[in-house]
Motif scaffolding. Structure first.
Motif, PDB file in Angstrom:
ATOM      1  N   ALA A 104       0.822  -1.216   0.000  1.00 54.35           N
ATOM      2  CA  ALA A 104       0.000   0.000   0.000  1.00 54.35           C
ATOM      3  C   ALA A 104       0.856   1.267   0.000  1.00 54.35           C
ATOM      4  O   ALA A 104       0.512   2.264  -0.641  1.00 54.35           O
ATOM      5  CB  ALA A 104      -0.920   0.000   1.219  1.00 54.35           C
ATOM      6  N   PHE A 105       1.972   1.222   0.733  1.00 56.62           N
ATOM      7  CA  PHE A 105       2.790   2.431   0.901  1.00 56.62           C
ATOM      8  C   PHE A 105       4.083   2.401   0.088  1.00 56.62           C
ATOM      9  O   PHE A 105       4.927   3.288   0.257  1.00 56.62           O
ATOM     10  CB  PHE A 105       3.126   2.610   2.389  1.00 56.62           C
ATOM     11  CG  PHE A 105       1.930   2.916   3.243  1.00 56.62           C
ATOM     12  CD1 PHE A 105       1.403   4.196   3.295  1.00 56.62           C
ATOM     13  CD2 PHE A 105       1.315   1.911   3.981  1.00 56.62           C
ATOM     14  CE1 PHE A 105       0.293   4.489   4.082  1.00 56.62           C
ATOM     15  CE2 PHE A 105       0.201   2.180   4.765  1.00 56.62           C
ATOM     16  CZ  PHE A 105      -0.318   3.476   4.813  1.00 56.62           C
ATOM     17  N   SER A 106       4.238   1.408  -0.796  1.00 60.01           N
ATOM     18  CA  SER A 106       5.481   1.307  -1.570  1.00 60.01           C
ATOM     19  C   SER A 106       5.669   2.522  -2.474  1.00 60.01           C
ATOM     20  O   SER A 106       4.818   2.812  -3.320  1.00 60.01           O
ATOM     21  CB  SER A 106       5.467   0.035  -2.424  1.00 60.01           C
ATOM     22  OG  SER A 106       5.517  -1.119  -1.627  1.00 60.01           O
ATOM     23  N   PRO A 107       6.805   3.225  -2.335  1.00 61.29           N
ATOM     24  CA  PRO A 107       7.040   4.403  -3.177  1.00 61.29           C
ATOM     25  C   PRO A 107       7.696   4.062  -4.510  1.00 61.29           C
ATOM     26  O   PRO A 107       7.789   4.913  -5.393  1.00 61.29           O
ATOM     27  CB  PRO A 107       7.990   5.244  -2.313  1.00 61.29           C
ATOM     28  CG  PRO A 107       8.777   4.229  -1.535  1.00 61.29           C
ATOM     29  CD  PRO A 107       7.843   3.073  -1.289  1.00 61.29           C
ATOM     30  N   SER A 108       8.178   2.822  -4.659  1.00 55.67           N
ATOM     31  CA  SER A 108       8.920   2.481  -5.868  1.00 55.67           C
ATOM     32  C   SER A 108       8.647   1.031  -6.260  1.00 55.67           C
ATOM     33  O   SER A 108       8.094   0.249  -5.488  1.00 55.67           O
ATOM     34  CB  SER A 108      10.424   2.656  -5.636  1.00 55.67           C
ATOM     35  OG  SER A 108      10.890   1.719  -4.672  1.00 55.67           O
ATOM     36  N   TYR A 109       9.057   0.689  -7.469  1.00 48.33           N
ATOM     37  CA  TYR A 109       8.874  -0.659  -7.996  1.00 48.33           C
ATOM     38  C   TYR A 109       9.611  -1.687  -7.133  1.00 48.33           C
ATOM     39  O   TYR A 109       9.078  -2.763  -6.844  1.00 48.33           O
ATOM     40  CB  TYR A 109       9.382  -0.698  -9.436  1.00 48.33           C
ATOM     41  CG  TYR A 109       9.312  -2.037 -10.110  1.00 48.33           C
ATOM     42  CD1 TYR A 109       8.102  -2.634 -10.397  1.00 48.33           C
ATOM     43  CD2 TYR A 109      10.487  -2.710 -10.482  1.00 48.33           C
ATOM     44  CE1 TYR A 109       8.034  -3.866 -11.029  1.00 48.33           C
ATOM     45  CE2 TYR A 109      10.433  -3.938 -11.120  1.00 48.33           C
ATOM     46  CZ  TYR A 109       9.208  -4.517 -11.384  1.00 48.33           C
ATOM     47  OH  TYR A 109       9.161  -5.734 -12.014  1.00 48.33           O
ATOM     48  N   GLY A 110      10.820  -1.355  -6.692  1.00 45.74           N
ATOM     49  CA  GLY A 110      11.614  -2.281  -5.897  1.00 45.74           C
ATOM     50  C   GLY A 110      10.967  -2.619  -4.565  1.00 45.74           C
ATOM     51  O   GLY A 110      10.909  -3.791  -4.167  1.00 45.74           O
ATOM     52  N   THR A 111      10.482  -1.614  -3.851  1.00 47.72           N
ATOM     53  CA  THR A 111       9.848  -1.877  -2.558  1.00 47.72           C
ATOM     54  C   THR A 111       8.516  -2.607  -2.741  1.00 47.72           C
ATOM     55  O   THR A 111       8.131  -3.429  -1.905  1.00 47.72           O
ATOM     56  CB  THR A 111       9.616  -0.567  -1.786  1.00 47.72           C
ATOM     57  OG1 THR A 111       8.899   0.363  -2.612  1.00 47.72           O
ATOM     58  CG2 THR A 111      10.932   0.059  -1.362  1.00 47.72           C
ATOM     59  N   ALA A 112       7.836  -2.322  -3.830  1.00 52.07           N
ATOM     60  CA  ALA A 112       6.598  -3.041  -4.113  1.00 52.07           C
ATOM     61  C   ALA A 112       6.878  -4.526  -4.371  1.00 52.07           C
ATOM     62  O   ALA A 112       6.133  -5.396  -3.916  1.00 52.07           O
ATOM     63  CB  ALA A 112       5.892  -2.420  -5.315  1.00 52.07           C
ATOM     64  N   LEU A 113       7.962  -4.822  -5.089  1.00 54.00           N
ATOM     65  CA  LEU A 113       8.350  -6.209  -5.319  1.00 54.00           C
ATOM     66  C   LEU A 113       8.649  -6.922  -4.003  1.00 54.00           C
ATOM     67  O   LEU A 113       8.221  -8.061  -3.789  1.00 54.00           O
ATOM     68  CB  LEU A 113       9.583  -6.271  -6.218  1.00 54.00           C
ATOM     69  CG  LEU A 113       9.400  -6.219  -7.730  1.00 54.00           C
ATOM     70  CD1 LEU A 113      10.760  -6.251  -8.414  1.00 54.00           C
ATOM     71  CD2 LEU A 113       8.529  -7.363  -8.216  1.00 54.00           C
ATOM     72  N   ALA A 114       9.387  -6.245  -3.122  1.00 51.54           N
ATOM     73  CA  ALA A 114       9.717  -6.846  -1.828  1.00 51.54           C
ATOM     74  C   ALA A 114       8.453  -7.130  -1.023  1.00 51.54           C
ATOM     75  O   ALA A 114       8.343  -8.168  -0.357  1.00 51.54           O
ATOM     76  CB  ALA A 114      10.653  -5.931  -1.049  1.00 51.54           C
ATOM     77  N   SER A 115       7.479  -6.245  -1.100  1.00 51.19           N
ATOM     78  CA  SER A 115       6.218  -6.429  -0.374  1.00 51.19           C
ATOM     79  C   SER A 115       5.446  -7.625  -0.903  1.00 51.19           C
ATOM     80  O   SER A 115       4.879  -8.406  -0.134  1.00 51.19           O
ATOM     81  CB  SER A 115       5.362  -5.156  -0.479  1.00 51.19           C
ATOM     82  OG  SER A 115       6.007  -4.063   0.136  1.00 51.19           O
ATOM     83  N   ARG A 116       5.422  -7.785  -2.240  1.00 54.26           N
ATOM     84  CA  ARG A 116       4.712  -8.931  -2.812  1.00 54.26           C
ATOM     85  C   ARG A 116       5.415 -10.252  -2.455  1.00 54.26           C
ATOM     86  O   ARG A 116       4.769 -11.284  -2.267  1.00 54.26           O
ATOM     87  CB  ARG A 116       4.603  -8.795  -4.328  1.00 54.26           C
ATOM     88  CG  ARG A 116       3.785  -7.644  -4.832  1.00 54.26           C
ATOM     89  CD  ARG A 116       2.396  -7.575  -4.269  1.00 54.26           C
ATOM     90  NE  ARG A 116       1.473  -8.571  -4.796  1.00 54.26           N
ATOM     91  CZ  ARG A 116       0.175  -8.574  -4.532  1.00 54.26           C
ATOM     92  NH1 ARG A 116      -0.348  -7.647  -3.727  1.00 54.26           N
ATOM     93  NH2 ARG A 116      -0.615  -9.510  -5.034  1.00 54.26           N
ATOM     94  N   ALA A 117       6.749 -10.221  -2.355  1.00 60.66           N
ATOM     95  CA  ALA A 117       7.474 -11.419  -1.941  1.00 60.66           C
ATOM     96  C   ALA A 117       7.116 -11.800  -0.509  1.00 60.66           C
ATOM     97  O   ALA A 117       6.912 -12.983  -0.190  1.00 60.66           O
ATOM     98  CB  ALA A 117       8.977 -11.200  -2.075  1.00 60.66           C
ATOM     99  N   LEU A 118       7.038 -10.802   0.368  1.00 62.47           N
ATOM    100  CA  LEU A 118       6.657 -11.046   1.755  1.00 62.47           C
ATOM    101  C   LEU A 118       5.236 -11.596   1.835  1.00 62.47           C
ATOM    102  O   LEU A 118       4.950 -12.531   2.593  1.00 62.47           O
ATOM    103  CB  LEU A 118       6.773  -9.749   2.558  1.00 62.47           C
ATOM    104  CG  LEU A 118       6.622  -9.840   4.074  1.00 62.47           C
ATOM    105  CD1 LEU A 118       7.717 -10.709   4.674  1.00 62.47           C
ATOM    106  CD2 LEU A 118       6.654  -8.440   4.692  1.00 62.47           C
ATOM    107  N   LEU A 119       4.355 -11.026   1.035  1.00 61.43           N
ATOM    108  CA  LEU A 119       2.978 -11.493   0.975  1.00 61.43           C
ATOM    109  C   LEU A 119       2.931 -12.959   0.514  1.00 61.43           C
ATOM    110  O   LEU A 119       2.213 -13.787   1.084  1.00 61.43           O
ATOM    111  CB  LEU A 119       2.159 -10.605   0.028  1.00 61.43           C
ATOM    112  CG  LEU A 119       0.636 -10.716   0.033  1.00 61.43           C
ATOM    113  CD1 LEU A 119       0.022  -9.434  -0.523  1.00 61.43           C
ATOM    114  CD2 LEU A 119       0.135 -11.905  -0.785  1.00 61.43           C
ATOM    115  N   GLY A 120       3.705 -13.270  -0.519  1.00 65.65           N
ATOM    116  CA  GLY A 120       3.732 -14.634  -1.019  1.00 65.65           C
ATOM    117  C   GLY A 120       4.230 -15.628   0.019  1.00 65.65           C
ATOM    118  O   GLY A 120       3.742 -16.756   0.103  1.00 65.65           O
ATOM    119  N   CYS A 121       5.176 -15.207   0.822  1.00 63.93           N
ATOM    120  CA  CYS A 121       5.721 -16.065   1.874  1.00 63.93           C
ATOM    121  C   CYS A 121       4.644 -16.397   2.910  1.00 63.93           C
ATOM    122  O   CYS A 121       4.479 -17.553   3.315  1.00 63.93           O
ATOM    123  CB  CYS A 121       6.911 -15.373   2.532  1.00 63.93           C
ATOM    124  SG  CYS A 121       7.805 -16.392   3.708  1.00 63.93           S
TER     125      CYS A 121
END
Length: 434
Positions: A104-121
């Protein structure tokens, strides 16, 4: 000596209201996880604009999420066998809620990717735990129906994502929609801490000492040696991914950009996939519970129908396929999820209770590996062909052909081994001392 259809085998859990209550709490965790998992499916075009990325980069969101999910399946299965359902589900809720909030708060593509990885875990820890919860609280004869109902709850989460989250996204904006939805994770976390139990009284699994890496290797090797486990994996691989790819990312762009539909109409067709899934799940569960031999015909029939409808849609001799054909396609795609659940109905009887988590993890990898591969292939082909969806979606047929080949190769060995285990269990039941 045969067992009556409605009797409970020795050692079976009793089921009942308490079992339903506990199971519903576990399923509610999976329900929320699916909402978070599929949220990108209704936000794909918005994500491309927000992070200024092309089709390949957009597909990386879902690929990374599924890569983490698939890679976690065997470790999660081992954890469930070792730690129990409640602890693993609690860890999963914390991770997927943090991932949704971070997205929700990701300011960039990289942080958004990291968030989706955490979600997937975190998401990876839910479904196998719910399957294990069902086997601990309900009689074995209820297994196919309980598994299909769990899948049904997941599709209900997909429906909420399609209908509710999509409206929130375009009503209150990206940050408020994703952050607000993360509150659901907090609610189910409290519920499972307060009310969920791993097993009913008197049905605790036998404790076993920690045996380190040697134990892990033995669990995985013993599960993999069973033809039923491998057949379950390939059934899951072959049946699940067409609908998963469609709902998770590429369905909305395909319907809007390739078929010229409005977002509202495309959203309605995505909803049809989910509703069809829920209806077919109930039907498949009842059929398999009554006619175990129907498992493979249902799975292969679903694959054939899906391939035929995709071919008819992609090769239709006009700029756009007619609406009736798109409706039929989406209705048939709804059968993919229930058909993938049949994979667990091959793996479950092939493994003893102490290996159920590991075997389910191996099986559950199949569809997500296929989905991840297809998501990536479609994104690459779209970029390479200038958004030619006919070429890009043809990747579906390649993976279906691979999966069907493996199913046909393993089916006889799995059936023979299952018959041997069934005969052995009946002999043991007959000779149980009074």
């Amino acid at each position: 000596m045969s067992t009556p259809r409605n009797s409970t085998l020795p050692g079976d859990p009793p089921g009942g209201r308490r079992a339903v209550t506990v199971w519903v709490i576990g399923v509610s965790v999976y329900f929320v996880a699916v909402i978070f998992r599929t949220s990108l499916g209704v936000a794909g075009l918005d994500a491309a604009d927000r992070f200024h990325v092309n089709a390949s980069a957009l597909s990386t969101f879902s690929i990374l999420q599924l890569l983490v999910y698939a890679g976690m399946q065997i470790p999660v299965g081992l954890l469930v066998d070792r730690l129990g359902t409640k602890r693993v589900l609690a860890i999963g809720v914390v991770l997927f809620t943090a991932g949704q909030l971070g997205f929700a708060f990701s300011p960039s593509y990289g942080t958004a990717l990291a968030s989706r990885a955490l979600l997937g875990c975190g998401d990876a820890m839910t479904f196998i735990s719910v399957l294990r919860l069902g086997t601990r609280w309900f009689p074995a004869r209820r297994g196919p129906l309980i598994a299909q109902l769990a899948g049904l709850a997941g599709m209900a989460g997909n429906l909420v994502s399609t209908l509710v989250l999509a409206r929130l996204l375009h009503g209150v904006g990206w940050t408020a929609a994703f952050a607000g939805s993360a509150l659901a994770g907090v609610v189910v976390f409290v519920l499972l801490l307060l009310f969920l139990k791993d097993h009913p009284e008197g049905h605790a699994p036998e404790p076993f000492p920690h045996q380190g890496a040697a134990y892990v290797r033995r669990q995985i090797a013993a599960s993999w040696r069973e033809p039923g486990t491998r057949l379950g994996l390939w059934v899951h691989f072959t049946t699940q991914f067409p609908a998963m790819v469609f709902l998770l990312l590429w369905g909305l762009p395909f319907l809007v950009e390739a078929q010229g539909l409005s977002r509202a109409t495309a959203g309605g067709l995505l909803t049809l996939v989910v509703l069809s899934n829920m209806l077919v799940g109930l039907v498949y569960g009842q059929i398999i519970a009554r006619h175990h031999e129907a498992r493979l015909p249902l799975a292969l029939g679903t694959v054939a129908a899906t391939a035929a409808l995709w071919a008819a849609t992609l090769l239709y001799p006009a700029d756009h396929a007619p609406m009736w054909l798109l409706v039929v396609l989406c209705a048939v795609l709804g059968a993919c999820g229930p058909a993938s659940m049949i994979g667990f109905d091959f793996a479950r009887p092939a493994n003893p209770p102490e290996r159920q988590g590991t075997a389910s993890g191996i099986t559950n990898m199949g569809g997500f590996v296929a989905s991840m591969t297809t998501l990536f292939a479609i994104g690459v082909l779209l970029d390479a062909t200038g958004d030619d969806y006919t070429v890009a979606f043809s990747a579906v047929f390649v993976l279906q052909a691979l999966g069907v080949t493996q199913i046909l190769r393993l089916r006889r060995r799995a059936a023979r081994r299952e018959r041997e285990r069934l005969v052995a269990s009946r002999v043991e039941t007959v000779h149980v001392p009074a």
